[in-house]
Motif scaffolding. Structure first.
Motif, PDB file in Angstrom:
ATOM      1  N   VAL A 289     -12.153   7.482  -0.646  1.00  0.00           N
ATOM      2  CA  VAL A 289     -10.780   7.036  -0.324  1.00  0.00           C
ATOM      3  C   VAL A 289      -9.866   8.221  -0.610  1.00  0.00           C
ATOM      4  N   ILE A 290      -8.998   8.575   0.319  1.00  0.00           N
ATOM      5  CA  ILE A 290      -8.040   9.673   0.059  1.00  0.00           C
ATOM      6  C   ILE A 290      -6.625   9.100   0.017  1.00  0.00           C
ATOM      7  N   THR A 291      -5.875   9.481  -1.025  1.00  0.00           N
ATOM      8  CA  THR A 291      -4.485   9.019  -1.151  1.00  0.00           C
ATOM      9  C   THR A 291      -3.533  10.186  -0.840  1.00  0.00           C
ATOM     10  N   SER A 292      -2.252   9.845  -0.700  1.00  0.00           N
ATOM     11  CA  SER A 292      -1.198  10.842  -0.390  1.00  0.00           C
ATOM     12  C   SER A 292      -1.557  11.677   0.836  1.00  0.00           C
ATOM     13  N   LEU A 293      -2.049  10.995   1.840  1.00  0.00           N
ATOM     14  CA  LEU A 293      -2.568  11.663   3.028  1.00  0.00           C
ATOM     15  C   LEU A 293      -1.424  12.007   3.995  1.00  0.00           C
TER      16      LEU A 293
ATOM     17  N   THR B 299       0.351   7.344   2.958  1.00  0.00           N
ATOM     18  CA  THR B 299      -0.842   6.835   3.636  1.00  0.00           C
ATOM     19  C   THR B 299      -2.101   6.991   2.801  1.00  0.00           C
ATOM     20  N   VAL B 300      -2.988   6.014   2.950  1.00  0.00           N
ATOM     21  CA  VAL B 300      -4.300   6.029   2.293  1.00  0.00           C
ATOM     22  C   VAL B 300      -5.336   5.774   3.375  1.00  0.00           C
ATOM     23  N   ALA B 301      -6.465   6.487   3.309  1.00  0.00           N
ATOM     24  CA  ALA B 301      -7.540   6.222   4.275  1.00  0.00           C
ATOM     25  C   ALA B 301      -8.873   6.147   3.535  1.00  0.00           C
ATOM     26  N   ALA B 302      -9.787   5.389   4.105  1.00  0.00           N
ATOM     27  CA  ALA B 302     -11.087   5.187   3.455  1.00  0.00           C
ATOM     28  C   ALA B 302     -12.188   5.142   4.505  1.00  0.00           C
TER      29      ALA B 302
ATOM     30  N   SER C  35      -7.074   1.968 -10.334  1.00  0.00           N
ATOM     31  CA  SER C  35      -7.357   0.809 -11.187  1.00  0.00           C
ATOM     32  C   SER C  35      -7.291  -0.487 -10.378  1.00  0.00           C
ATOM     33  N   VAL C  36      -6.261  -0.614  -9.533  1.00  0.00           N
ATOM     34  CA  VAL C  36      -6.159  -1.839  -8.718  1.00  0.00           C
ATOM     35  C   VAL C  36      -7.336  -1.893  -7.730  1.00  0.00           C
ATOM     36  N   LEU C  37      -7.671  -0.744  -7.150  1.00  0.00           N
ATOM     37  CA  LEU C  37      -8.802  -0.691  -6.210  1.00  0.00           C
ATOM     38  C   LEU C  37     -10.097  -1.148  -6.905  1.00  0.00           C
ATOM     39  N   THR C  38     -10.322  -0.639  -8.102  1.00  0.00           N
ATOM     40  CA  THR C  38     -11.536  -1.002  -8.842  1.00  0.00           C
ATOM     41  C   THR C  38     -11.550  -2.503  -9.141  1.00  0.00           C
ATOM     42  N   GLY C  39     -10.418  -3.002  -9.640  1.00  0.00           N
ATOM     43  CA  GLY C  39     -10.334  -4.432  -9.977  1.00  0.00           C
ATOM     44  C   GLY C  39     -10.551  -5.299  -8.753  1.00  0.00           C
TER      45      GLY C  39
ATOM     46  N   PRO D   5     -11.350  -2.192   2.729  1.00  0.00           N
ATOM     47  CA  PRO D   5      -9.966  -2.063   3.233  1.00  0.00           C
ATOM     48  C   PRO D   5      -8.985  -2.996   2.522  1.00  0.00           C
ATOM     49  N   SER D   6      -9.437  -4.203   2.157  1.00  0.00           N
ATOM     50  CA  SER D   6      -8.528  -5.100   1.415  1.00  0.00           C
ATOM     51  C   SER D   6      -8.175  -4.509   0.060  1.00  0.00           C
ATOM     52  N   ALA D   7      -9.184  -3.952  -0.607  1.00  0.00           N
ATOM     53  CA  ALA D   7      -8.946  -3.387  -1.941  1.00  0.00           C
ATOM     54  C   ALA D   7      -8.005  -2.187  -1.842  1.00  0.00           C
ATOM     55  N   MET D   8      -8.249  -1.351  -0.851  1.00  0.00           N
ATOM     56  CA  MET D   8      -7.393  -0.175  -0.622  1.00  0.00           C
ATOM     57  C   MET D   8      -5.952  -0.616  -0.330  1.00  0.00           C
ATOM     58  N   ASP D   9      -5.844  -1.671   0.477  1.00  0.00           N
ATOM     59  CA  ASP D   9      -4.518  -2.155   0.857  1.00  0.00           C
ATOM     60  C   ASP D   9      -3.795  -2.799  -0.327  1.00  0.00           C
ATOM     61  N   ARG D  10      -4.532  -3.576  -1.128  1.00  0.00           N
ATOM     62  CA  ARG D  10      -3.906  -4.180  -2.317  1.00  0.00           C
ATOM     63  C   ARG D  10      -3.386  -3.105  -3.247  1.00  0.00           C
TER      64      ARG D  10
END
Ligand code: PXL
Length: 290
Positions: free
Chosen positions: A181-185, A195-198, A227-231, A240-245
């Motif tokens: 997963v890449i953040t600050s894209l 933007t975040v992509a996975a 942390s939210v992604l892991t949880g 994608p749901s985890a990334m979006d949350r």
């Protein structure tokens, strides 16, 4: 015996001031109903962007600390590592993963080392190679664009086209993780968004989500995101749901902070937003990366 609540070994530093690493990992995962067992890699007075910080490196302590857990026979549903206090700790984390990982353990690596094009002040260049080695053991990896560039020996791009994002994600996946997963894209078609992509190698699908860009910089947002992604993954959400949350929560935390003036240390007012993690109907807002 199966753990009654999901249990995470969280290998991060404890920074006394400046909401990052364990001071965000613990409240976020606890709020999500997940037990956190911290493995503190270092104790700092404040995170390293705050001038004058002190750092106690806990490398010497970790082997016996972890050995005690081995003797206790602890089992973890996830192993989640972040900021390391020394280069040597990478081998300790690798050893931790090798001895505690089972077939069902989720291994998340946040390769905390850099942002805005530069390594953090306490990070030696050798950490890059160590994070690459650790990536071979992780399923999920969550670099920001600067960390992704370091991991791939590329320069930090001004912007990326969709096809290039896929290439970056595939290249990260080639390091080991099946779900990079890449953040600050800086996605060229969405420069107005954060933007975040996975990528999920198992099904070959690429995902993207984003939230309107807020013109400011806060520390600890990467730790909040991971942390939210892991949880969320532990709660059974799809990638994608985890990334979006995680993206939605970070955006809400930033907006819960941005309105205040006179906050000198660029800290997120996490406690204002924490309860959002328990809102029942998260509405997913992600797309396939075209
Ligand atoms: O948010 C990443 C992070 C974690 N831990 C420490 C840091 C930083 C980023 O600056 O300094 C100690």
């Amino acid at each position: 015996m199966k753990n009654p609540l999901a249990r995470v070994a969280a290998i991060h530093d404890l920074s006394g001031f400046g909401r990052c690493s364990l001071t965000v990992v613990i409240p976020i995962l606890s709020t999500m109903g997940i037990e956190v067992c911290p493995v503190p890699t270092a104790i700092l007075s404040a995170h390293t962007a705050i001038e004058g910080y002190t750092l106690l490196d806990l490398t010497e302590e970790l082997p016996s600390f972890i050995d005690h857990w081995r003797k206790l026979g602890l089992r973890f549903d996830a192993i989640y590592s972040g900021f390391l206090g020394s280069v040597r700790q990478a081998d300790i984390v690798a050893d931790f993963i090798d001895s505690f990982k089972t077939e069902d353990t989720l291994v998340v690596l946040d390769p905390v080392m850099a942002d805005y094009g530069k390594l953090y002040p306490s990070m030696p260049q050798e950490m890059v190679g160590e994070m690459k080695k650790l990536a071979t053991r992780a399923q999920v990896i969550t670099p920001n664009i600067t960390e992704a560039a370091f991991l791939l020996d590329r320069s930090v791009p001004e912007f990326l086209e969709e096809e290039e994002v896929k290439d970056w994600l595939r290249a990260l996946s080639d390091l080991g993780p099946s779900m990079p997963v890449i953040t600050s894209l800086p996605l060229k078609s969405r420069l107005d968004l954060s933007t975040v992509a996975a990528y999920n190698r198992e099904d070959g699908r690429f995902w993207v989500t984003g939230r309107p860009y807020v013109p400011t910089q806060y520390h600890g947002t990467g730790d909040i995101f991971s942390s939210v992604l892991t949880g969320s993954l532990l709660q059974g959400d799809s990638l994608p749901s985890a990334m979006d949350r995680a993206s939605q929560f970070v955006a809400a935390a930033i907006r819960g902070t941005f309105g205040y003036s006179g906050l000198p240390h660029h800290e997120i007012l996490l406690e204002r937003t924490l309860k959002n993690l328990n809102v029942a109907n998260h509405s997913d807002n992600y797309d396939l990366l075209p």
